[in-house]
Design a protein around this motif. Structure first.
Motif, PDB file in Angstrom:
ATOM      1  N   VAL A  82      -8.821  -2.900  -3.710  1.00 21.70           N
ATOM      2  CA  VAL A  82      -8.203  -2.483  -2.451  1.00 21.70           C
ATOM      3  C   VAL A  82      -6.873  -1.775  -2.701  1.00 21.70           C
ATOM      4  CG1 VAL A  82      -7.062  -3.382  -0.381  1.00 21.70           C
ATOM      5  CG2 VAL A  82      -9.337  -4.187  -0.988  1.00 21.70           C
TER       6      VAL A  82
ATOM      7  N   PRO B 275      -4.889  -8.918   7.317  1.00 23.66           N
ATOM      8  CA  PRO B 275      -4.066  -8.523   6.162  1.00 23.66           C
ATOM      9  C   PRO B 275      -3.167  -9.624   5.640  1.00 23.66           C
ATOM     10  CG  PRO B 275      -3.275  -7.491   8.190  1.00 23.66           C
ATOM     11  CD  PRO B 275      -4.599  -8.091   8.496  1.00 23.66           C
TER      12      PRO B 275
ATOM     13  N   HIS C 175       0.833  -1.210   0.000  1.00 25.02           N
ATOM     14  CA  HIS C 175       0.000   0.000   0.000  1.00 25.02           C
ATOM     15  C   HIS C 175       0.865   1.257   0.000  1.00 25.02           C
ATOM     16  CE1 HIS C 175      -3.667  -2.235   0.354  1.00 25.02           C
ATOM     17  NE2 HIS C 175      -3.304  -2.785   1.495  1.00 25.02           N
TER      18      HIS C 175
ATOM     19  N   ILE D  87      -9.797   0.105   6.945  1.00 24.39           N
ATOM     20  CA  ILE D  87     -10.323  -1.259   6.950  1.00 24.39           C
ATOM     21  C   ILE D  87      -9.575  -2.200   7.880  1.00 24.39           C
ATOM     22  CG2 ILE D  87     -10.834  -3.270   5.513  1.00 24.39           C
ATOM     23  CD1 ILE D  87     -11.039  -1.392   3.107  1.00 24.39           C
ATOM     24  N   CYS D  88      -8.260  -2.147   7.893  1.00 23.52           N
ATOM     25  CA  CYS D  88      -7.441  -3.202   8.504  1.00 23.52           C
ATOM     26  C   CYS D  88      -7.762  -3.457   9.981  1.00 23.52           C
ATOM     27  CB  CYS D  88      -5.962  -2.863   8.363  1.00 23.52           C
ATOM     28  SG  CYS D  88      -4.888  -4.185   8.968  1.00 23.52           S
TER      29      CYS D  88
ATOM     30  N   TRP E 212      -6.476   0.948   2.839  1.00 26.38           N
ATOM     31  CA  TRP E 212      -6.772  -0.248   3.639  1.00 26.38           C
ATOM     32  C   TRP E 212      -6.325  -0.054   5.082  1.00 26.38           C
ATOM     33  CZ3 TRP E 212      -8.791  -5.261   3.359  1.00 26.38           C
ATOM     34  CH2 TRP E 212      -8.357  -6.146   4.345  1.00 26.38           C
ATOM     35  N   CYS E 213      -5.110   0.429   5.266  1.00 29.14           N
ATOM     36  CA  CYS E 213      -4.535   0.568   6.604  1.00 29.14           C
ATOM     37  C   CYS E 213      -5.296   1.598   7.440  1.00 29.14           C
ATOM     38  CB  CYS E 213      -3.065   0.968   6.505  1.00 29.14           C
ATOM     39  SG  CYS E 213      -2.102  -0.038   5.353  1.00 29.14           S
TER      40      CYS E 213
ATOM     41  N   LYS F 174     -12.416   0.943  10.962  1.00 25.11           N
ATOM     42  CA  LYS F 174     -11.648  -0.286  11.202  1.00 25.11           C
ATOM     43  C   LYS F 174     -11.824  -0.796  12.628  1.00 25.11           C
ATOM     44  CE  LYS F 174      -7.295   2.247  12.028  1.00 25.11           C
ATOM     45  NZ  LYS F 174      -7.803   3.567  11.622  1.00 25.11           N
TER      46      LYS F 174
END
Length: 314
Positions: A221, A146, A96, A236-237, A232-233, A123
């Motif tokens: 993503v 992840p 990412h 979501i993560c 993502w980090c 998240k």
């Protein structure tokens, strides 16, 4: 104003990210079954240092495999030093980070869009849902962790693409036999291809149902990083959320020299986590990846990371 040269901390972080990404791919290759029907060594390494896997497994089964106890070390170090794991170790985070660096945006645009957003709390809600589901015996961690996400995507999308793409390129060279003067390219390409076949590539690439869906989700993503840095980090993560909770009040904290700072906000330009490093009071350690970009970018050397003595000032 000209920005400073990249600091040694940033170069060290880049080396660590590259090293752990290479280690992940090496471990991935060791998962292939050998003639004696056994995998290589340490194929579970990244899952064994994953606190989300440990906690969700414990909630679901009320017991923990001894190998997963390594993840307690990660949690302990995170409590002391912050969410460094996301910025230095996680290979998915490194991917990412790489895609984020490809964005074609001005510093002014990054300052306007890449600060902290309340949607980054998403998240934490996802983490809560995963842990509740684990308590009820439902494995959602396998979908959103992840390492599981990256391993699944590598197995179904990246590795088959690498395998087929490499075979096509070397096959084309072999069939067309191009040359540079009197030098035949195939004289070099064939030994290289033979080496790759015995070390990296597979002779019989398996294919799986659902690959297209996994590919669409994976690329979506990854490409979201072009919209927001390390999407993502940030949003979501669930592993990042867990580490954020553990590292919410670390010993290593950011400190701003009020006399040197002129409020230029250059430190925000390449902040990967939206941690708002421009002011000590507003800095959010739970969102900071300790990538050191802010300190490296500051033209006035107004930002430093230092040890906070318990009960004292950072």
């Amino acid at each position: 104003m000209a920005r400073r040269k990249v600091s040694w901390q940033v170069w060290l972080r880049r080396i660590a990210q590259t090293g752990f990404a290479v280690l992940f791919f090496y471990v991935f290759l060791q998962a292939e079954y050998r003639p004696i029907n056994r995998t290589g060594d340490h194929v579970k390494l990244f899952f064994e240092i994953d606190p989300l896997v440990m906690i969700s497994s414990w909630l679901a089964s009320h017991q923990v495999a001894s190998g997963l106890l390594l993840s307690l070390v990660i949690l302990g170090l995170t409590a002391l030093f912050g969410r460094w794991f996301c910025g230095w170790v996680c290979p998915f985070g490194a991917l990412h980070h790489l895609i984020t660096s490809l964005r074609n945006r001005t510093a002014k645009q990054k300052i306007a869009t890449d600060g902290y957003s309340r949607w980054q709390k998403t998240k934490y809600y996802l983490l809560g849902a995963i842990l509740v589901a684990a308590l009820m015996g439902v494995n959602l961690a396998g979908w959103f962790d992840p390492f599981a996400f990256l391993y699944r995507s590598t197995t179904l999308v990246i590795y088959p693409g690498l395998n087929d793409g490499t075979a096509w390129i070397f096959g084309w060279i072999y069939q067309h036999d191009p040359s540079i003067g009197s030098f035949k390219v195939a004289s070099i390409s064939e030994p290289v291809y033979e080496f790759l076949r015995h070390t990296v590539l597979t002779n019989a690439q398996p294919y799986f149902y659902g690959t297209v869906l996994i590919a669409v989700v994976f690329f979506a993503v990854v490409l979201l990083n072009l919209y927001r840095a390390r999407f993502w980090c940030r949003y979501i993560c669930p592993l990042g959320a867990l580490l954020g909770v553990a590292g919410k009040n670390p010993l290593v904290q950011i400190k701003r020299n009020e006399d040197a700072c002129n409020q230029c906000r250059v430190c925000v330009v390449d902040c990967q986590g939206g941690a708002d490093p421009e002011a000590t009071a507003s800095w959010k350690p739970a969102e900071c990846f300790y990538c050191w970009n802010c300190q490296s970018a500051c033209p006035h050397e107004a930002l430093t990371f230092s040890i906070r003595v318990p009960g004292g000032k950072p």
